[in-house]
Design an enzyme around this catalytic site. Structure first.
Site, PDB file in Angstrom:
ATOM      1  CG  ASN A 166      35.503  67.792  67.606  1.00 53.17           C
ATOM      2  OD1 ASN A 166      34.830  68.802  67.731  1.00 53.17           O
ATOM      3  ND2 ASN A 166      35.788  66.969  68.619  1.00 53.17           N
ATOM      4  CD  GLU A 167      33.163  63.860  60.751  1.00 56.55           C
ATOM      5  OE1 GLU A 167      34.333  63.734  60.356  1.00 56.55           O
ATOM      6  OE2 GLU A 167      32.356  62.915  60.771  1.00 56.55           O
TER       7      GLU A 167
END
Length: 649
Positions: A166-167
């Site tokens: 989850n950037e």
């Protein structure tokens, strides 16, 4: 190991931290606590006839945890028959059998060594076609819910603040999905893949919302590379630019980190601001340097008001006045500076970093790769030789995988040309050249390089190292190529440190019997080789620390190619003149394979000589701004005092 972080304790020490944080001296201690918690839950669930659902992570952080769980299974009878697992993520595309896949990672480090039912293992599928991804992600979410939700979710943290993949920009309610990877995440993975162009740009990941539904979350982080993002996550505000900060809202989250990962937290970095501290000389130095930089004054110009206005009135009470504190720190820092790193003969050495006798000394410089010595301490290296010491250099690994194919191709072409000009056996050279070209063409990502190709690359790096040492004045008989076995896998992934590695270093130490040792104390190496090499040295010290010669041997750690020691940790600072800086640059240039675009440059786009000069000049500038003499550049070292049993593990 050299100067342990002072971590404030007691009431208020953690008042700036927005999640619970447990700090351990070493990762090995931390994972035992986490593994014990997981084992307790597994056994409790087993006793009740229930399944235990674990969310698992990959990457470097959980490897030690999985090793401990495997040990508990083998030695303590911990059964995983009632365990269901869900992994966070997987690269896309990625074949399951690839050594880069998280499917391979989990089986290699955990699943193949325990009694878990294969039907209970869930890992995102990296082989999916685009049109299959959405349905797979929905099914993955449903499977987690059907299992009753995740009881304990293990997380690592990326330097972008990503959890799973989850950037930055990920939503707090995001679910399992396909994502595109951040450039920094890809750079961090590039070493494992042999270049950023070979890193998959996409992945499948559990969403932040999926993670947040877990009953308990344990985030683990080790090493100084993680310290900046740990601080942002623990002390910063909640923001989607650092997805891990969403964990601040979880009702049952625990951060488990080592001292290195904690070093930028306020209670470790500036403990006097959050708690009453016991002032040591190094902590006083650290605090005064911080104050100087904050108020932009040299040490001897700091006033009482500067101390009291910045939470340091305790020092004034202890010493009586700012002037007394200032003089102690000024003298302390000034005494780190020496132009005689091997000790100055026939001189009073009571305030010098290194003793005067014996003179000359036998000096042993350890270099993890064949160029770390000149990059990190090339000026000091040259000074030691110039001042008449018997300098030995030990290259711990061949560095063969860091030679680009094109560069080797060019050097083989040159070798053929020289052979032809000298009337040598050109047929043998051309045959070898032809085989090398074939090996390069047939090389595949997941396969080790051919032994013949690595043989030539290693020979090339040895020749470069000998060239640099010859330029600095070290005879060939004092150049030692150790070729530690842990490194020689043909891939970026290395074997664990073994007894054979330690034995090689022990043998060299007892042959040379040095009075002085220099070694890379850099644990920020993005590929881990420095850490393994340092651990090999420490384990060798545990073998030789009863030898008479070792009792009279001083060890100095340079930081490595990636960063410099903080001034408060410095025990010896060696000024480097403009002429010596030029010598250092030329020595670095002898390592031609690592110039003009090395295979593993790290995050910094500058050439190694540029990084080295900039950091040496920056260190000199810091000393100058603190009121010390003005120098062109400075190389710095921290003194290591061995205690039997010391290791990095």
């Amino acid at each position: 190991m050299i100067t342990k972080n002072y971590i404030a304790k007691g009431e208020g020490a953690d008042r700036l931290e927005k999640v619970p944080v447990q700090i351990y001296e070493k990762p090995s201690e931390a994972v035992k606590a986490v593994a014990q918690e997981m084992a307790t839950l597994i056994r409790e669930k087993t006793a009740k006839g229930k399944k235990c659902v674990l969310g698992l992570a990959t990457g470097s952080s959980p490897i030690k945890l999985y090793q401990e769980l495997v040990r508990m299974h083998r030695e303590e009878g911990l059964s995983f028959k009632n365990v269901i697992t869900f992994n966070l993520d997987e690269y896309l595309p990625m074949q399951k059998e690839s050594e880069h896949s998280y499917h391979y990672f989990m089986h290699h480090h955990l699943f193949d060594h325990i009694d878990i039912d294969p039907q209970n293992i869930h890992i995102p599928d990296g082989t999916l076609k685009n049109e299959e991804i959405e349905d797979f992600c929905k099914t993955y979410e449903q499977a987690i819910e059907a299992a009753g939700g995740i009881d304990i979710q293990i997380l690592g943290i990326g330097r972008t603040g990503h959890i799973g993949f989850n950037e930055p920009g990920s939503s707090m309610t995001s679910k399992t999905r396909m994502v595109y990877l951040n450039e920094l995440t890809m750079k961090d993975a590039s070493g494992d893949f042999g270049g950023i162009d070979k890193v998959p740009a996409r992945a499948i990941t559990m969403g932040v919302g999926t993670i947040m539904k877990s009953h308990k979350i344990i985030l683990m982080a080790w090493g100084e590379n993680k310290a900046p993002i740990v601080k942002k996550t623990v002390e910063g505000g909640i923001t989607d630019s650092v997805p891990a900060t969403f964990l601040q809202t979880h009702p049952n989250v625990q951060f488990v980190i080592d001292e290195s990962a904690a070093e930028e937290l306020t209670r470790a970095n500036l403990p006097w601001l959050v708690s009453k501290v016991e002032w040591s000389d190094k902590l006083i130095r650290k605090a005064v340097i911080w104050l100087c930089q904050k108020v932009n004054k040299p040490i001897l110009k700091i006033e009482n008001k500067d101390y009291t206005d910045n939470g340091m009135s305790d020092l004034i009470k202890t010493f009586g006045s700012a002037n007394k504190v200032n003089i102690q720190v000024f003298n302390d820092l000034q005494h780190t500076i020496t132009g005689w790193p091997g000790g100055k003969p026939n001189a009073d050495d009571s305030t010098r970093p290194e003793r005067a006798t014996p003179y000359p000394k036998r000096v042993l410089i350890f270099s993890p790769h064949p160029d770390d010595d000149v990059i990190s301490m090339g000026g000091t290296f040259a000074r030691l030789v110039e001042q008449g010491h018997e300098v030995h250099v030990a290259y711990e690994t061949s560095g063969s995988i860091a030679v680009l194919d094109d560069y080797l191709y060019q050097q083989m072409d040159i070798a053929c040309s020289f052979t032809k000009l000298s009337g040598g056996d050109l047929s043998a050279m051309e045959k070898a050249f032809k085989q090398m070209k074939k090996d390069i063409e047939l090389k595949k990502l997941d396969e080790p390089e051919s032994s013949d190709l690595l043989k030539y690359k290693a020979a090339l790096r040895r020749a470069e190292a000998r060239g640099a040492d010859r330029y600095l004045g070290v005879p060939e008989e004092r150049v030692h190529f150790l070729n530690l076995p842990f490194y020689e896998t043909g891939t970026v992934k290395k074997n664990p440190l073994g007894q054979a590695d330690v034995d090689i270093i022990v043998k060299l130490l007892r042959e040379v019997k040095p009075h002085q040792i220099y070694a890379a104390g850099d644990l920020a190496d993005p590929h881990g080789t420095h850490g393994v090499c340092l651990d090999a040295i420490l384990r060798a010290y545990n073998v030789v620390d009863g030898d008479d010669w070792f009792k009279e041997c001083n060890t100095w750690w340079y930081r490595g190619a990636w960063m410099e020691w903080e001034i408060e940790k410095v025990d010896m600072a060696v000024p480097i003149s403009p002429a010596e800086l030029a010598i250092k640059r030329k020595a670095i240039y002898k390592h031609g394979s690592q110039n003009n675009g090395p295979a593993f440059p790290g995050d910094d786009p500058r050439e190694f000589w540029q990084r080295a000069e900039d950091r040496n000049r920056n260190t000199a500038d810091i000393y100058n701004r603190l009121g010390m003499a003005e120098y062109e550049a400075i190389e710095v070292f921290a003194k290591y005092v061995h205690k039997h049993g010391d290791t990095l593990k």
